[in-house]
Motif scaffolding. Structure first.
Motif, mmCIF file in Angstrom:
data_model
loop_
_atom_site.group_PDB
_atom_site.id
_atom_site.type_symbol
_atom_site.label_atom_id
_atom_site.label_comp_id
_atom_site.label_asym_id
_atom_site.label_seq_id
_atom_site.Cartn_x
_atom_site.Cartn_y
_atom_site.Cartn_z
ATOM 1 N N LEU A 83 -30.076 34.287 -32.863
ATOM 2 C CA LEU A 83 -28.868 34.255 -32.011
ATOM 3 C C LEU A 83 -27.810 35.203 -32.568
ATOM 4 C CD1 LEU A 83 -28.558 30.419 -31.285
ATOM 5 C CD2 LEU A 83 -29.306 32.218 -29.713
ATOM 6 N N ILE A 84 -27.729 35.277 -33.896
ATOM 7 C CA ILE A 84 -26.742 36.163 -34.526
ATOM 8 C C ILE A 84 -27.467 37.356 -35.149
ATOM 9 C CG2 ILE A 84 -24.990 36.351 -36.354
ATOM 10 C CD1 ILE A 84 -24.163 34.586 -33.945
ATOM 11 N N ALA A 85 -26.991 38.546 -34.804
ATOM 12 C CA ALA A 85 -27.536 39.763 -35.406
ATOM 13 C C ALA A 85 -26.693 40.066 -36.648
ATOM 14 C CB ALA A 85 -27.456 40.921 -34.421
ATOM 15 N N GLY A 86 -27.355 40.327 -37.750
ATOM 16 C CA GLY A 86 -26.631 40.527 -39.015
ATOM 17 C C GLY A 86 -26.314 41.991 -39.266
ATOM 18 N N SER A 93 -31.716 40.832 -39.010
ATOM 19 C CA SER A 93 -31.755 40.462 -37.587
ATOM 20 C C SER A 93 -33.203 40.219 -37.167
ATOM 21 C CB SER A 93 -31.196 41.593 -36.714
ATOM 22 O OG SER A 93 -29.903 41.956 -37.123
ATOM 23 N N VAL A 94 -33.365 39.465 -36.083
ATOM 24 C CA VAL A 94 -34.688 39.278 -35.492
ATOM 25 C C VAL A 94 -34.802 40.259 -34.323
ATOM 26 C CG1 VAL A 94 -36.214 37.639 -34.341
ATOM 27 C CG2 VAL A 94 -34.677 36.843 -36.161
ATOM 28 N N PRO A 95 -35.871 41.069 -34.254
ATOM 29 C CA PRO A 95 -35.951 42.057 -33.169
ATOM 30 C C PRO A 95 -35.910 41.428 -31.770
ATOM 31 C CG PRO A 95 -37.624 42.517 -34.820
ATOM 32 C CD PRO A 95 -37.007 41.189 -35.184
ATOM 33 N N GLU A 151 -24.355 51.442 -37.554
ATOM 34 C CA GLU A 151 -25.388 51.859 -36.609
ATOM 35 C C GLU A 151 -26.778 51.683 -37.195
ATOM 36 O OE1 GLU A 151 -24.764 51.960 -33.556
ATOM 37 O OE2 GLU A 151 -24.529 54.047 -32.962
ATOM 38 N N ALA A 152 -26.930 52.089 -38.470
ATOM 39 C CA ALA A 152 -28.251 51.955 -39.106
ATOM 40 C C ALA A 152 -28.701 50.498 -39.059
ATOM 41 C CB ALA A 152 -28.182 52.457 -40.544
ATOM 42 N N SER A 153 -27.721 49.569 -39.222
ATOM 43 C CA SER A 153 -28.071 48.144 -39.277
ATOM 44 C C SER A 153 -28.581 47.614 -37.938
ATOM 45 C CB SER A 153 -26.856 47.324 -39.719
ATOM 46 O OG SER A 153 -25.831 47.384 -38.739
ATOM 47 N N GLY A 154 -28.375 48.375 -36.869
ATOM 48 C CA GLY A 154 -28.855 47.941 -35.554
ATOM 49 C C GLY A 154 -30.144 48.607 -35.132
ATOM 50 N N THR A 155 -30.750 49.383 -36.027
ATOM 51 C CA THR A 155 -31.985 50.072 -35.631
ATOM 52 C C THR A 155 -33.200 49.159 -35.692
ATOM 53 O OG1 THR A 155 -32.363 50.786 -37.920
ATOM 54 C CG2 THR A 155 -31.192 52.343 -36.453
ATOM 55 N N GLY A 156 -33.210 48.249 -36.701
ATOM 56 C CA GLY A 156 -34.416 47.433 -36.904
ATOM 57 C C GLY A 156 -35.306 48.011 -37.992
ATOM 58 N N TYR A 157 -34.937 49.167 -38.543
ATOM 59 C CA TYR A 157 -35.693 49.721 -39.688
ATOM 60 C C TYR A 157 -34.735 50.099 -40.806
ATOM 61 C CZ TYR A 157 -34.967 53.574 -36.372
ATOM 62 O OH TYR A 157 -34.444 54.430 -35.447
ATOM 63 N N GLU A 199 -18.202 46.138 -45.039
ATOM 64 C CA GLU A 199 -18.537 44.712 -45.033
ATOM 65 C C GLU A 199 -19.676 44.472 -44.025
ATOM 66 O OE1 GLU A 199 -14.372 44.054 -44.163
ATOM 67 O OE2 GLU A 199 -14.333 42.617 -45.796
ATOM 68 N N TYR A 200 -19.709 43.268 -43.490
ATOM 69 C CA TYR A 200 -20.751 42.920 -42.507
ATOM 70 C C TYR A 200 -20.082 42.526 -41.201
ATOM 71 C CZ TYR A 200 -23.634 43.333 -46.537
ATOM 72 O OH TYR A 200 -24.256 43.861 -47.641
ATOM 73 N N LEU A 201 -20.818 42.628 -40.105
ATOM 74 C CA LEU A 201 -20.259 42.311 -38.788
ATOM 75 C C LEU A 201 -21.283 41.496 -37.994
ATOM 76 C CD1 LEU A 201 -17.565 43.182 -37.207
ATOM 77 C CD2 LEU A 201 -19.092 44.639 -35.876
ATOM 78 N N PRO A 202 -21.480 40.220 -38.392
ATOM 79 C CA PRO A 202 -22.411 39.391 -37.620
ATOM 80 C C PRO A 202 -21.919 39.255 -36.188
ATOM 81 C CG PRO A 202 -21.125 38.045 -39.165
ATOM 82 C CD PRO A 202 -20.824 39.478 -39.484
ATOM 83 N N LEU A 203 -22.837 39.346 -35.243
ATOM 84 C CA LEU A 203 -22.406 39.244 -33.840
ATOM 85 C C LEU A 203 -23.474 38.657 -32.938
ATOM 86 C CD1 LEU A 203 -23.884 42.051 -32.822
ATOM 87 C CD2 LEU A 203 -21.728 43.069 -33.448
ATOM 88 N N ALA A 204 -23.003 38.060 -31.843
ATOM 89 C CA ALA A 204 -23.888 37.566 -30.780
ATOM 90 C C ALA A 204 -23.612 38.443 -29.568
ATOM 91 C CB ALA A 204 -23.563 36.110 -30.454
ATOM 92 N N VAL A 205 -24.672 38.947 -28.953
ATOM 93 C CA VAL A 205 -24.489 39.898 -27.842
ATOM 94 C C VAL A 205 -25.217 39.425 -26.602
ATOM 95 C CG1 VAL A 205 -24.757 42.295 -27.112
ATOM 96 C CG2 VAL A 205 -24.489 41.770 -29.530
#
Ligand SMILES: Nc1ncnc2c1ncn2[C@@H]1O[C@H](COP(=O)(O)OP(=O)(O)O)[C@@H](O)[C@H]1O
Ligand SMILES: O=C(CO)[C@@H](O)[C@H](O)COP(=O)(O)O
Length: 480
Positions: free
Chosen positions: A280-283, A122-124, A176-182, A290-296
């Motif tokens: 635009l899409i957070a990975g 993801s891009v921060p 959750e870890a995948s949304g931290t940015g680290y 699996e993976y859950l790409p999303l736009a928020v």
């Protein structure tokens, strides 16, 4: 009958469902509200959880529980396990400049975006925890120096329910870890170098900061607090709310959920990681491996809350007004960036009505423009997802504002395809309950519970509404 509890600690409230582990039948439920604001004491989540649990008839007879929660919120803990300051939530935009700085530090804006997408998926943006930690380091260095552990809302709540005060017992999951940015989502490993970068400390010092252990999707991570009578209750790892919802509605490849809670979220299950350097899409990762790409978007259900307040009506009436208007609202467009925006990344934007005329300056068209503006933002997210090659076979509409008849009927016109409406429900809490049942069963896959009835809604597409929105979405003022 063995019971499982699913908890959704979301932006606006805490909801608990207690279900039969074998069939998924709803047995009891409870809910309690959270305080307003983008900076909230985690203790308020705990109080709401206790209130919701009591309303749900208590947890004493529950065999397993799991927590789904609003993602990204920064819960900074000191060496004693005390919360250092109020949590900055996913929708707090004060770390927007920190996000830009973190990107630029990787070789300039463009190169930096590609580098972050490759490093973490993801891009921060201001929502991600990593940017909040940079903000803390710069704005409150004395607090930053006390950070011994960093948790997210659901990690912290799971830990509290376990009764532990030992930082090493903190547990999270991949979503959750995948949304931290680290956290490198594709590799499944924390990036202490990025944590160090955020806090402006050495990598050695960053490695001493405790991050919640990333548990497997159906791992038993502990038991409830014995002192509260919950010692016989197994705890699952929990998940971010969007990943939990995807488990709750049983999404597979090709299924897309569009959730209209406080955030507007377009999410899909993908077997492979997505790395979108446009941002635009957070990975992110899913709750099932699996993976859950999303736009928020930052502006979901509150667009309608605000429109109803402005017109002095309730949601039922707002919906009736919107449905009484013609598609396109006589040329009126709402650019719905009421709280800044995340997708597109415009943290300082405000909303605007564009195209007002005597023809459109009436409650019906204002209500219609609010619904259409909200949905056009989500349609952009859907388009960004398909541009990443994610297949879209079906769309399910969930979240609080999916209860609106106007949203249900106008969505297929704006998206240009049918939408499925599951029965109104608490799908994040349901997903957490399903995970708890999975932990309890020890089976390879989650239990097959009966799905709720789904209604398909179809409508004549109105592409001109989206085209007009696209030509106007840049017409807004900056805050202040
Ligand atoms: N019938 C309705 N029409 C429009 N909005 C609704 C309706 N019912 C609830 N909402 C809105 O849904 C939101 C709550 O949804 P929810 O998914 O629980 O949010 P969150 O998970 O972010 O806390 C609130 O903003 C509420 O006003
Ligand atoms: O930031 C995100 C996802 O990246 C939001 O989806 C939050 O997870 C909050 O969710 P709701 O409370 O709106 O359901």
């Amino acid at each position: 009958m063995r019971l499982v509890a699913g908890i959704d600690s979301s932006t606006q409230s805490c909801k608990i469902v207690i279900r039969d582990a074998a069939t998924g039948a709803l047995v009891r439920s409870g809910a309690a509200t959270h305080p307003d604001g983008t900076e909230v004491s985690p203790h308020a989540w705990w109080d709401a959880f206790l209130q919701a649990a009591e309303q749900a008839g208590g947890l004493d007879d529950v065999a397993a529980a799991a927590v789904g929660g609003q993602q990204h919120g920064m819960v900074a803990l000191d060496a004693e396990g005390e919360v250092i300051r109020d949590a900055l939530l996913w929708n707090d935009t004060r770390s927007a400049a920190a996000a830009e700085a973190l990107i630029v530090e990787h070789g300039g804006a463009e190169h930096g975006r590609a580098a972050w997408a490759q490093m973490i998926g993801s891009v921060p943006v201001a929502s991600l925890t990593v940017t909040k930690l940079r903000w803390l380091a710069d704005a409150e260095p004395e607090n930053a120096q006390r950070v011994a552990a960093v948790a997210l809302p659901h990690d912290w709540l799971t830990w509290k329910i376990s009764g532990s005060s030992t930082l090493e017992d903190l547990v999270t999951d991949r979503s959750e870890a995948s949304g931290t940015g680290y956290y490198d989502t594709a590799a499944g490993a924390y990036r202490y170098d990025l944590l160090a970068q955020a806090l402006r400390i050495s990598e050695d010092a960053a490695a001493r900061i405790i991050l919640p252990r990333v548990a497997g999707p159906n791992e038993q991570v502990g038991t409830g607090d014995d002192a509260r009578g919950w010692g016989g209750m197994l705890l699952g790892p929990g998940a971010g709310d969007n990943a939990a919802a995807s488990l709750g509605i049983g999404m597979g490849t090709g299924d897309v959920s569009i959730s209209i809670g406080t955030s507007g979220v377009v999410a899909a299950v993908s077997p492979t990681p997505i790395q979108d350097s446009s941002g635009l899409i957070a990975g992110f990762a899913s709750a099932t491996g699996e993976y859950l790409p999303l736009a928020v978007t930052l502006n979901g259900s509150r667009v309608l809350d605000g429109a109803a307040r402005m017109l002095g009506v309730d949601h039922q009436r707002l919906s009736e007004l919107a449905l009484a208007a013609e598609p396109g609202a006589h040329g009126l467009t709402l650019v719905p960036y009421l709280e800044g925006e995340r997708t597109p990344n415009l943290p300082h934007a405000t909303g605007s009505f564009v195209g007002l005329s005597l023809d459109s300056m009436n409650p019906q068209d204002v209500a219609r423009a609010a619904v259409e503006g909200l949905l056009c933002g989500l349609a952009d997210g859907l388009q960004a997802l398909t541009q990443q090659g994610v297949p879209v076979n079906s769309i399910q509409l969930i979240g609080g504002a999916a209860r609106s008849a106007a949203v249900q009927q106008i969505a297929p016109a704006i998206f240009g395809r049918d939408v499925q409406i599951p029965e109104p429900g608490e799908y994040v809490a349901d997903g957490a309950a399903r995970q708890a049942a999975w932990v309890l069963s020890g089976t390879e896959g989650p239990p097959q519970w009966t799905s709720s009835a789904v209604t398909a809604v179809t409508a004549e597409p109105t592409p001109f509404v989206r085209e007009r929105y696209a030509s106007r979405r840049h017409l807004f003022a900056e805050q202040g």
